[in-house]
Design a protein around this motif. Structure first.
Motif, short mmCIF file in Angstrom:
data_model
loop_
_atom_site.label_atom_id
_atom_site.label_comp_id
_atom_site.label_asym_id
_atom_site.label_seq_id
_atom_site.Cartn_x
_atom_site.Cartn_y
_atom_site.Cartn_z
N UNK A 97 -3.19 3.31 -8.13
CA UNK A 97 -2.50 2.93 -6.78
C UNK A 97 -3.23 1.47 -6.64
N UNK A 98 -4.48 1.31 -6.56
CA UNK A 98 -4.71 -0.18 -6.42
C UNK A 98 -4.29 -1.36 -7.27
N UNK A 99 -4.13 -1.10 -8.58
CA UNK A 99 -3.48 -1.79 -9.37
C UNK A 99 -2.20 -2.18 -9.13
N UNK A 100 -1.38 -1.00 -8.71
CA UNK A 100 0.03 -1.32 -8.45
C UNK A 100 0.27 -1.79 -6.84
N UNK A 101 -0.76 -1.66 -6.13
CA UNK A 101 -0.51 -2.33 -4.68
C UNK A 101 -0.59 -3.81 -4.82
N UNK A 159 0.94 3.35 -16.81
CA UNK A 159 0.12 3.83 -15.80
C UNK A 159 0.61 5.37 -15.62
N UNK A 160 1.56 5.82 -15.85
CA UNK A 160 1.91 7.27 -15.71
C UNK A 160 1.24 7.91 -16.63
N UNK A 161 1.09 7.80 -17.65
CA UNK A 161 0.67 8.43 -18.87
C UNK A 161 -0.96 8.64 -18.35
N UNK A 162 -1.63 7.68 -17.95
CA UNK A 162 -3.18 7.32 -17.51
C UNK A 162 -3.42 8.45 -16.39
N UNK A 163 -2.46 8.60 -15.54
CA UNK A 163 -2.68 9.27 -14.35
C UNK A 163 -2.27 10.83 -14.86
N UNK A 164 -1.27 11.29 -15.54
CA UNK A 164 -1.02 12.50 -16.08
C UNK A 164 -2.45 12.95 -17.03
N UNK A 165 -2.91 12.11 -17.73
CA UNK A 165 -3.95 12.75 -18.53
C UNK A 165 -5.50 12.44 -17.86
N UNK A 166 -5.43 11.42 -16.95
CA UNK A 166 -6.70 11.81 -16.10
C UNK A 166 -6.40 11.56 -14.69
N UNK A 167 -6.18 12.78 -13.92
CA UNK A 167 -5.81 12.60 -12.63
C UNK A 167 -6.81 11.68 -11.64
N UNK A 168 -8.20 11.79 -12.17
CA UNK A 168 -9.08 11.09 -11.29
C UNK A 168 -8.54 9.53 -11.17
N UNK A 169 -8.04 8.97 -12.03
CA UNK A 169 -7.71 7.73 -12.07
C UNK A 169 -6.54 7.13 -11.07
N UNK A 170 -5.96 8.14 -10.38
CA UNK A 170 -4.98 7.75 -9.40
C UNK A 170 -5.27 6.83 -8.55
N UNK A 171 -6.30 7.02 -8.07
CA UNK A 171 -6.91 5.83 -6.89
C UNK A 171 -6.88 4.52 -7.55
N UNK A 215 0.66 -1.22 0.14
CA UNK A 215 0.12 0.04 0.04
C UNK A 215 0.67 1.25 0.13
N UNK A 216 1.82 1.24 0.76
CA UNK A 216 2.78 2.43 0.94
C UNK A 216 3.43 2.67 -0.17
N UNK A 217 3.95 1.40 -0.79
CA UNK A 217 4.89 1.45 -1.94
C UNK A 217 4.08 2.01 -3.23
N UNK A 218 2.74 1.62 -3.01
CA UNK A 218 1.97 1.97 -4.35
C UNK A 218 1.65 3.45 -4.37
N UNK A 219 1.45 3.89 -3.05
CA UNK A 219 1.10 5.42 -3.04
C UNK A 219 2.28 6.25 -3.24
N UNK A 220 3.27 5.80 -2.88
CA UNK A 220 4.70 6.63 -3.21
C UNK A 220 4.90 6.54 -4.80
N UNK A 221 4.62 5.33 -5.28
CA UNK A 221 4.87 5.14 -6.87
C UNK A 221 3.87 5.92 -7.71
N UNK A 222 2.67 6.12 -7.25
CA UNK A 222 1.67 6.99 -8.03
C UNK A 222 1.80 8.36 -7.65
N UNK A 223 2.34 8.84 -6.54
CA UNK A 223 2.68 10.11 -6.37
C UNK A 223 3.95 10.55 -7.18
#
Length: 153
Positions: free
Chosen positions: A66-70, A51-63, A8-16
């Motif tokens: 995060x779940x996928x990478x967790x 994943x980064x491209x998704x988060x940058x293009x659509x920030x609402x997908x961050x959560x 969980x912590x690693x995924x949060x760090x990663x998506x941040x």
């Protein structure tokens, strides 16, 4: 810290890190996480970029990301116990880093009162008077960005 908590912590760090506009920092984080899986590091690096491209293009997908990478990181640690220590090190190293947003402060029109530029303010700003360096623009108007360098010799 159990596998789930670590993941969980690693995924949060990663998506941040994914959300950060700093491409150099992202490249470093991507390489560090891809190194957790030596046999599939190139594939993992490519998936991290997707994943980064998704988060940058659509920030609402961050959560969701995060779940996928967790889940992926938890499975990685379960399959390769040696990766756990590396992941703990990454969380320690990167956990305190917060992405710095690009902030641009501008003052347009007549300047009166106090202008405060700050990255974060916690609590209230109660001072009605500032006794430090200042620039007096009372003789006219000022348009343009306030950089903090005006009036310094």
């Amino acid at each position: 810290m159990g596998d789930s908590s670590l993941a969980e912590q690693a995924a949060e760090v990663l998506v941040r890190a994914m959300s950060s506009p700093d491409r150099t920092a992202w490249a470093r984080v991507r390489a560090a996480f891809a190194a957790l899986s030596p046999k599939a590091g190139k594939v993992m690096a490519a998936e991290l970029d997707i994943s980064r491209n998704e988060v940058v293009e659509r920030p609402r997908l961050a959560e969701e990301v995060t779940g996928e990478w967790r889940t992926r990181l938890r499975r990685l640690v379960e399959a390769n116990p040696g990766a756990e220590q590396q992941l703990r090190g990454l969380v320690r190293e990167l956990g305190g880093e917060q992405p710095r947003p690009n902030v641009r402060n501008e003052v347009h029109g007549d300047v009166s009162g106090t202008v405060i530029q700050a990255g974060s303010i916690h609590g209230g700003v109660n001072a009605s008077r500032y006794g430090g360096d200042h620039v007096d623009f009372s003789g006219g108007t000022f348009e343009g960005p306030v950089t903090g360098k005006e009036g310094r010799g």
